[in-house]
Write a protein that holds these residues in place. Structure first.
Motif, short mmCIF file in Angstrom:
data_model
loop_
_atom_site.label_atom_id
_atom_site.label_comp_id
_atom_site.label_asym_id
_atom_site.label_seq_id
_atom_site.Cartn_x
_atom_site.Cartn_y
_atom_site.Cartn_z
N GLY A 38 0.80 -1.23 0.00
CA GLY A 38 0.00 0.00 0.00
C GLY A 38 0.82 1.27 0.00
O GLY A 38 0.35 2.33 0.40
N CYS A 39 2.08 1.17 -0.42
CA CYS A 39 2.96 2.34 -0.42
C CYS A 39 2.72 3.23 -1.63
O CYS A 39 2.21 2.79 -2.66
CB CYS A 39 4.43 1.90 -0.47
SG CYS A 39 5.03 1.12 1.03
N PHE A 67 7.20 4.31 -0.21
CA PHE A 67 7.09 4.87 1.13
C PHE A 67 5.63 5.00 1.56
O PHE A 67 4.74 5.05 0.73
CB PHE A 67 7.78 6.25 1.19
CG PHE A 67 7.23 7.25 0.20
CD1 PHE A 67 7.67 7.25 -1.11
CD2 PHE A 67 6.24 8.15 0.57
CE1 PHE A 67 7.14 8.14 -2.04
CE2 PHE A 67 5.71 9.05 -0.35
CZ PHE A 67 6.16 9.04 -1.66
N ASN A 68 5.46 5.04 2.87
CA ASN A 68 4.15 5.33 3.46
C ASN A 68 3.06 4.32 3.09
O ASN A 68 2.12 4.64 2.38
CB ASN A 68 3.72 6.75 3.05
CG ASN A 68 2.71 7.31 4.02
OD1 ASN A 68 2.57 6.80 5.13
ND2 ASN A 68 1.99 8.33 3.59
N GLU A 96 6.98 2.42 6.83
CA GLU A 96 7.69 3.67 6.60
C GLU A 96 8.20 3.73 5.16
O GLU A 96 7.99 4.70 4.45
CB GLU A 96 8.87 3.75 7.58
CG GLU A 96 9.76 4.94 7.45
CD GLU A 96 9.09 6.21 7.96
OE1 GLU A 96 8.29 6.10 8.89
OE2 GLU A 96 9.36 7.28 7.40
N ARG A 97 8.86 2.65 4.75
CA ARG A 97 9.51 2.66 3.44
C ARG A 97 9.92 1.27 3.01
O ARG A 97 10.03 0.36 3.83
CB ARG A 97 10.77 3.52 3.50
CG ARG A 97 11.75 3.02 4.56
CD ARG A 97 12.87 4.00 4.81
NE ARG A 97 13.90 3.87 3.79
CZ ARG A 97 14.75 4.84 3.47
NH1 ARG A 97 14.69 5.99 4.08
NH2 ARG A 97 15.66 4.65 2.54
N GLU A 140 -3.88 -11.66 -5.04
CA GLU A 140 -4.82 -11.42 -3.95
C GLU A 140 -4.01 -11.39 -2.65
O GLU A 140 -3.10 -12.19 -2.47
CB GLU A 140 -5.80 -12.61 -3.93
CG GLU A 140 -6.86 -12.55 -2.87
CD GLU A 140 -7.74 -13.81 -2.93
OE1 GLU A 140 -7.31 -14.83 -3.49
OE2 GLU A 140 -8.86 -13.76 -2.40
N SER A 141 -4.32 -10.46 -1.74
CA SER A 141 -3.52 -10.41 -0.52
C SER A 141 -3.75 -11.68 0.30
O SER A 141 -4.86 -12.19 0.35
CB SER A 141 -3.87 -9.17 0.30
OG SER A 141 -4.78 -9.50 1.33
N PRO A 142 -2.68 -12.19 0.92
CA PRO A 142 -2.82 -13.45 1.67
C PRO A 142 -3.92 -13.39 2.72
O PRO A 142 -4.63 -14.37 2.94
CB PRO A 142 -1.44 -13.62 2.32
CG PRO A 142 -0.51 -12.89 1.40
CD PRO A 142 -1.29 -11.72 0.88
N LEU A 143 -4.08 -12.21 3.36
CA LEU A 143 -5.09 -12.08 4.40
C LEU A 143 -6.50 -12.26 3.82
O LEU A 143 -7.32 -13.01 4.35
CB LEU A 143 -4.96 -10.68 5.03
CG LEU A 143 -5.63 -10.47 6.37
CD1 LEU A 143 -4.88 -11.19 7.47
CD2 LEU A 143 -5.72 -8.99 6.69
#
Ligand SMILES: [Zn+2]
Lengths: 100, 507
Positions: B83-84, B117-118, B139-140, B327-330
């Protein structure tokens, strides 16, 4: 331009893992002052409207494909080593920071 | 795990009653690109020493590095998956330090301009009140290169202390690394160690799902540094932190964080101060010991790398990479759990068995989820435990398991025979059909042969028939057992029972 004092030079020497005598510290400190003064002159010339750059030409994204190319032979690799053993570079016992 | 003595540690409960831990986790992931970050040398693990090096990764004068396109793509994909934001313009820098693991005397890394980042990563932690979802800030994520491998020789222990000299293999020098750094993590104090563990677990799954690294912690292709500081409850500013290195397993992450909380708590409550330093984690007793005092960032004299051009991914490229994200693992776990109707606990044991992917692939071939789970987390997981291997590396495929399930539901195999088929497949005897044929494992479906065995068994235990006629149907079990024995387990027990009852009732 502030001149480097002996402590500054000693600090740089430590980071570079160099052991310097007091005389050498003074000697190299003078030389480093000359270099810093030269850089300072560049900073004077550069006006505020000139952005800092690391390249003379504005090129970005120079990449290569992920394709294997031949490496050096091990003989060639180790020919530049000060000493080799067991196909590896041999270096003196390493003084890590933890031992200083 | 030995319990470290109480004079150096405060109990965890006492520590978190007084202090709030603040964590920062730095994870290094070695990418699975074919070549190094800045040169075309191969990255294959385990090659003979110094056979995968060239002038660039040896830092020979005049050699010019060029960035690996695939490594940049992997870095961007990792950033996006976390999600950076992706920097439209980022640079490499030289991190200068003198230590022979880098022949260049600097490491090429990203410093003030990381590519990503972020971001954020959602994790799930087990608590006394059930699973709790927590979002951790990222953070990065930046690109850098790995160092060579040093062996200290001549000393008694193989560690630096007491070594007479060191040998270096530069095969690993220059292998692409992505360093992923969290924002300061402040969670409910009691959960901190579990959160650290859950974060590394989740991040590892994400990396594996992205296919950018094999992320083996024990082989060092994923490495964790755990930063930790304590602050007295109610104080806003952070305390001095330590950075624990050498944390080589997911379980160790949890132990290392727990240990540092307990150790720092004793130091602080007895009026001492925490030294900002690197600490080494010890697998044997779960303790950490003092390493070197950390150099200040300015001591690395970072400056932009003049031999590399900036990386400036345009939006179209970034978006095309975003389209490749899995797909995200979660989310995937939540979806699968719902589709298969599993409880939280069943799902967890499936994951713990390392069998989620394999079961999913078996189901995709047409197997019932319950059947697929039964074999992968049952017999196959048992064998993998016995051999100390991951289920995934055993030489049996989802297609094999699917075939075994089909044979079983067709009645050609019973569970006992199916287990023998699995054993044969794992022994390299071929696919399930070949093992059935070569071992002669098919269920005896010839009623004539079964009746013969039943008659013989009834004759040997004449009282059983009477008991069954008296309504004690469970007495038939003795005959079933005898028939199974006579047929070397190759009979379908349900069919045998049916035949016995019919025989005895004279039908
Ligand atoms: Zn190379």
């Amino acid at each position: 331009m502030p001149a480097l004092d002996r402590d500054d030079v000693a600090h740089l020497a430590r980071l570079s893992r160099l052991q310097l005598t007091d005389a050498e510290r003074d000697h190299y400190g003078e030389q480093l002052d000359v270099i810093l003064a030269a850089v300072a002159r560049v900073a004077e010339v550069a006006a505020d409207d000139v952005p800092p750059t690391t390249h003379a030409v504005p090129v970005v994204n120079v990449t290569r494909p992920d394709v294997v190319v031949p490496c050096l032979s091990r003989e060639d690799v180790l020919s530049g080593a000060p000493a080799a053993e067991d196909d590896r570079f041999r270096v003196p016992r390493i003084l890590d920071e933890e031992e200083q | 795990m030995t319990t470290p003595s109480s004079d150096v540690l405060m109990s965890f409960e006492d520590a978190i009653a007084t202090f709030d831990p603040v964590m920062g986790l730095e994870v290094h992931v070695e990418l699975n690109t074919l070549t190094k970050m800045f040169c075309g040398c191969p990255t294959e693990f385990g090659a003979a020493p110094n056979t995968q090096v060239c002038p660039v990764c040896l830092g020979l004068p005049g050699a010019l590095p060029v960035v690996n396109q695939k490594a940049v793509e992997s870095a961007i994909r990792i950033g996006l998956a976390l999600g950076c934001s992706i920097a439209p313009w980022s640079r490499f820098a030289r991190k200068n330090y003198f230590y022979p693991d880098m022949p260049k005397d600097f490491q090429t890394s990203q410093y003030d301009e990381p590519i990503a980042f972020n971001g954020a990563l959602d994790i799930v932690v087990e608590t006394d009140d059930g699973p709790q979802s927590i979002t951790l800030g990222i953070e990065r994520a930046h690109m850098e290169e790995d160092t060579g491998k040093i062996s200290h020789l001549g000393g008694a222990t193989g560690r630096i202390h007491g070594a007479d000299y060191s040998l270096i293999d530069y095969n690993r020098a220059g292998v692409p690394l992505i360093e992923i750094v969290t924002k300061p993590i402040e969670v409910e104090p009691a959960l901190a160690p579990a959160v650290a563990r859950a974060y590394v677990t989740e991040l590892r799954e994400l990396i594996v799902a992205l296919g950018v690294s094999d992320a083996h912690m024990h082989q060092g292709s994923m490495r964790v540094d755990a930063n930790l500081s304590l602050k007295p409850r109610g104080r806003a500013e952070f305390g001095t932190r330590t950075e624990t290195k050498n944390v080589n397993s997911i379980r160790s992450v949890e132990r290392a964080v727990r240990f540092e909380i307990q150790r720092q708590a004793v130091v602080l409550s007895s009026g001492g101060t925490i030294v900002q330093e690197t600490r080494h984690f010890h697998e044997n007793d779960g303790s950490t010991t003092s390493g070197r005092v950390k150099e200040e960032a300015e001591d690395y004299r970072y400056f932009p790398e003049p031999d590399l051009t900036p990386v400036a991914p345009d939006e179209a490229w970034v978006e095309s990479l975003r389209a490749t994200l899995p797909e995200s693992p979660l989310l995937r776990r939540a979806r699968i759990r719902e589709e298969w109707g599993l409880s939280e606990h069943e799902m967890q044991s499936l994951i713990n068995a390392g069998a989620l992917d394999l079961v999913e692939q078996t189901v995709a071939l047409g197997a019932d989820p319950a059947d697929a789970r039964k074999w992968w987390t049952g017999e196959i997981a048992r064998i993998s435990n016995e051999r100390g291997l991951d289920v995934a590396v055993l030489p049996i495929t989802p297609a094999d398991v699917h075939r075994i399930i089909v044979l079983t539901s067709d009645g050609a195999l019973n569970d006992k025979l199916a287990r023998q088929v699995i054993e044969g497949v794992l022994a390299g005897e071929g696919g399930p059909d070949e093992v059935v044929a070569s071992r002669g494992l098919a269920v005896v479906s010839d009623d004539g042969a079964l009746l013969e065995a039943i008659d013989a068994a009834l004759a040997a235990q004449p009282d059983v028939a009477d008991k069954i006629r008296d309504g004690k149907v469970q007495a038939a079990g003795a005959i079933v057992g005898a028939v199974m024995k006579a047929t070397a387990g190759k009979a379908d027990a349900a069919r045998v029972r049916e035949l016995i009852l019919r025989r005895v009732s004279g039908a």
